[in-house]
Design an enzyme around this catalytic site. Structure first.
Site, PDB file in Angstrom:
ATOM      1  N   GLU A 106       0.846  -1.199   0.000  1.00  0.00           N
ATOM      2  CA  GLU A 106       0.000   0.000   0.000  1.00  0.00           C
ATOM      3  C   GLU A 106       0.877   1.243   0.000  1.00  0.00           C
ATOM      4  O   GLU A 106       1.920   1.263   0.650  1.00  0.00           O
ATOM      5  CB  GLU A 106      -0.891  -0.048   1.257  1.00  0.00           C
ATOM      6  CG  GLU A 106      -1.890   1.076   1.372  1.00  0.00           C
ATOM      7  CD  GLU A 106      -2.876   0.890   2.546  1.00  0.00           C
ATOM      8  OE1 GLU A 106      -3.346  -0.252   2.782  1.00  0.00           O
ATOM      9  OE2 GLU A 106      -3.142   1.877   3.220  1.00  0.00           O
ATOM     10  N   ASP A 146       0.202   5.414   0.486  1.00  0.00           N
ATOM     11  CA  ASP A 146      -0.903   6.290   0.894  1.00  0.00           C
ATOM     12  C   ASP A 146      -0.640   7.775   0.861  1.00  0.00           C
ATOM     13  O   ASP A 146       0.389   8.236   1.361  1.00  0.00           O
ATOM     14  CB  ASP A 146      -1.249   6.024   2.382  1.00  0.00           C
ATOM     15  CG  ASP A 146      -1.695   4.615   2.637  1.00  0.00           C
ATOM     16  OD1 ASP A 146      -2.473   4.095   1.859  1.00  0.00           O
ATOM     17  OD2 ASP A 146      -1.235   4.047   3.652  1.00  0.00           O
ATOM     18  N   GLU A 162      -3.075  10.535   2.687  1.00  0.00           N
ATOM     19  CA  GLU A 162      -4.303  10.753   3.454  1.00  0.00           C
ATOM     20  C   GLU A 162      -4.275  12.183   3.964  1.00  0.00           C
ATOM     21  O   GLU A 162      -3.255  12.651   4.471  1.00  0.00           O
ATOM     22  CB  GLU A 162      -4.396   9.796   4.637  1.00  0.00           C
ATOM     23  CG  GLU A 162      -4.645   8.373   4.216  1.00  0.00           C
ATOM     24  CD  GLU A 162      -4.711   7.456   5.413  1.00  0.00           C
ATOM     25  OE1 GLU A 162      -5.788   7.317   6.001  1.00  0.00           O
ATOM     26  OE2 GLU A 162      -3.661   6.905   5.765  1.00  0.00           O
ATOM     27  N   THR A 201       1.342  10.259   5.075  1.00  0.00           N
ATOM     28  CA  THR A 201       1.760   9.285   4.061  1.00  0.00           C
ATOM     29  C   THR A 201       2.257   8.015   4.748  1.00  0.00           C
ATOM     30  O   THR A 201       2.698   8.047   5.900  1.00  0.00           O
ATOM     31  CB  THR A 201       2.896   9.823   3.161  1.00  0.00           C
ATOM     32  OG1 THR A 201       4.086   9.985   3.933  1.00  0.00           O
ATOM     33  CG2 THR A 201       2.515  11.157   2.532  1.00  0.00           C
ATOM     34  N   ASN A 202       2.158   6.913   4.021  1.00  0.00           N
ATOM     35  CA  ASN A 202       2.657   5.650   4.562  1.00  0.00           C
ATOM     36  C   ASN A 202       2.991   4.720   3.393  1.00  0.00           C
ATOM     37  O   ASN A 202       2.463   4.900   2.286  1.00  0.00           O
ATOM     38  CB  ASN A 202       1.597   5.001   5.464  1.00  0.00           C
ATOM     39  CG  ASN A 202       2.182   4.043   6.496  1.00  0.00           C
ATOM     40  OD1 ASN A 202       3.357   3.680   6.452  1.00  0.00           O
ATOM     41  ND2 ASN A 202       1.343   3.623   7.435  1.00  0.00           N
ATOM     42  N   TRP A 249      -8.570   9.168  15.401  1.00  0.00           N
ATOM     43  CA  TRP A 249      -7.109   9.404  15.368  1.00  0.00           C
ATOM     44  C   TRP A 249      -6.666  10.630  14.555  1.00  0.00           C
ATOM     45  O   TRP A 249      -5.569  11.142  14.753  1.00  0.00           O
ATOM     46  CB  TRP A 249      -6.377   8.173  14.821  1.00  0.00           C
ATOM     47  CG  TRP A 249      -6.487   8.027  13.318  1.00  0.00           C
ATOM     48  CD1 TRP A 249      -7.601   7.656  12.622  1.00  0.00           C
ATOM     49  CD2 TRP A 249      -5.469   8.277  12.342  1.00  0.00           C
ATOM     50  NE1 TRP A 249      -7.331   7.641  11.275  1.00  0.00           N
ATOM     51  CE2 TRP A 249      -6.036   8.020  11.071  1.00  0.00           C
ATOM     52  CE3 TRP A 249      -4.128   8.688  12.414  1.00  0.00           C
ATOM     53  CZ2 TRP A 249      -5.302   8.159   9.884  1.00  0.00           C
ATOM     54  CZ3 TRP A 249      -3.408   8.833  11.230  1.00  0.00           C
ATOM     55  CH2 TRP A 249      -3.996   8.560   9.977  1.00  0.00           C
ATOM     56  N   GLY A 260      -4.459  13.820  17.126  1.00  0.00           N
ATOM     57  CA  GLY A 260      -4.396  12.482  17.699  1.00  0.00           C
ATOM     58  C   GLY A 260      -5.734  11.953  18.181  1.00  0.00           C
ATOM     59  O   GLY A 260      -5.774  11.082  19.055  1.00  0.00           O
TER      60      GLY A 260
END
Ligand SMILES: *[C@@H]1O[C@H](CO)[C@@H](O)[C@H](O)[C@H]1NC(C)=O
Ligand SMILES: *[C@@H]1O[C@H](CO)[C@@H](O)[C@H](O)[C@H]1NC(C)=O
Ligand SMILES: *[C@@H]1O[C@H](CO)[C@@H](O)[C@H](O)[C@H]1NC(C)=O
Ligand SMILES: *[C@@H]1O[C@H](CO)[C@@H](O)[C@H](O)[C@H]1NC(C)=O
Length: 291
Positions: free
Chosen positions: A108, A110, A112, A126-127, A202, A206
């Site tokens: 994946e 990302d 977001e 991002t990831n 989240w 947070g």
């Protein structure tokens, strides 16, 4: 793990294998018709394709979010989309544009966009997941208001590296470091997915700031999808050579400089600097020059 609604939508979808036999041996260069490229996968009337396929509108209210995914699966490509995010008080919302494969050991990549109270900045989260392992978050503020206009967000995914860019400026690079034992997304096809969903457990500060539903519906627009990509169908790639420039392209010195500028001035979180998250030591890729 952080994306239940989007993944749920994917899991609930029956998978139709494309029966298209790709006769062409060149890379597919496709442009700009949302009806041709995408299916609405979640939210029914909360997602709409407008203006003869020029514009895709996703909305989120208390009853549902919404989402779409590409008809095609891809194995490598350069994917661009323009997004305009929900304005005003968008706290608790998550608007996404990402690539994902299916299954447990999934890959994946990302983008977001985490909403915020009026006047406070969105976070671009991002990831990168490879073979089921994520935890590679980097977060950024943007140098413009992403709700005022459309901006171009792109994912370059080649066998050598992944580059995320905003209006042509690279913000993140993830290199193929298989030689160092870091799994790299290169053996599973992925689809492009977009969604808007309630992530107020989240997303904003947070999870401390919840969605204010009096502000609903939250609406995000997508347009001008452009892909130079290898379509993966019936275990065959539409690409049979590495001749296209995006396939082998490296960041030129000017792009490296832009990347540094973003990372120095707009990056607000980097997993590679988070020693608390990795008490047994940072992931191997963090010791490479750039990640
Ligand atoms: C390909 O991907 C799968 C995940 O589906 C992974 O388990 C496997 O190790 C990968 N194979 C290679 C050769 O990288
Ligand atoms: C929201 O605004 C606050 C205050 O400026 C900031 O700390 C936070 O990073 C912003 N973005 C999100 C998504 O929480
Ligand atoms: C939600 O927004 C409305 C309208 O701006 C406001 O009156 C109300 O106080 C907000 N609710 C919360 C919990 O902040
Ligand atoms: C393209 O190049 C990559 C390495 O950069 C290689 O793994 C792959 O097999 C090549 N693909 C084709 C179709 O030649």
């Amino acid at each position: 793990m952080a994306y239940p609604p989007a993944h749920l939508a994917v899991l609930l979808l029956p998978v139709f294998l494309l029966l298209v036999v790709v006769l062409s041996s060149s890379m597919v260069d496709c442009d700009d018709n949302i009806n041709q490229d995408f299916d609405i996968t979640w939210g029914n009337d909360h997602a709409q394709i407008l203006n003869n396929g020029e514009l895709l509108k996703l909305s989120l209210d208390q009853s549902s979010g919404s989402g779409f995914q590409s008809k095609n699966q891809y194995l490598f490509g350069l994917f661009e989309m323009q997004l305009k995010l929900a304005p005003g008080n968008s706290a608790g919302t998550d608007t996404s544009f990402y690539l994902s494969s299916q299954g447990s050991a999934h890959d994946e990549v990302d983008f977001e966009f985490l909403g915020n109270l009026s006047g406070d900045p969105y976070i671009l989260h991002t990831n990168v997941f490879s073979q089921g392992r994520g935890g590679r978050e980097q977060q950024f503020y943007l140098w413009f208001d992403p709700t005022a206009d459309f901006h171009t967000y792109s994912i370059l995914w080649s066998p050598n590296y992944i580059v995320l860019s905003v209006d042509g400026t690279p913000i993140r690079e993830f290199k193929n470091l298989e030689a160092m034992g870091v799994p790299y997304p290169n053996n599973q096809s992925m689809r492009i997915i977009g969604s808007i969903w309630n992530a107020d457990f989240w997303a904003t500060r947070g999870g401390r700031v919840k969605i204010n539903w009096t502000q609903a519906p939250f609406i995000a627009y997508y347009r001008k999808f452009h892909a130079k990509a290898c379509i993966w169908s019936s275990a065959m790639s539409s690409c049979n050579s590495n001749s296209s420039s995006w396939f082998t392209q490296e960041l030129d010195p000017k792009s490296q400089e832009r990347l540094k500028w973003v990372q120095n001035n707009y990056m607000i979180y980097n997993y590679c600097a988070d020693v608390n998250k990795f008490p047994q030591g940072l992931p191997a890729e963090c010791s490479a020059a750039t990640t």
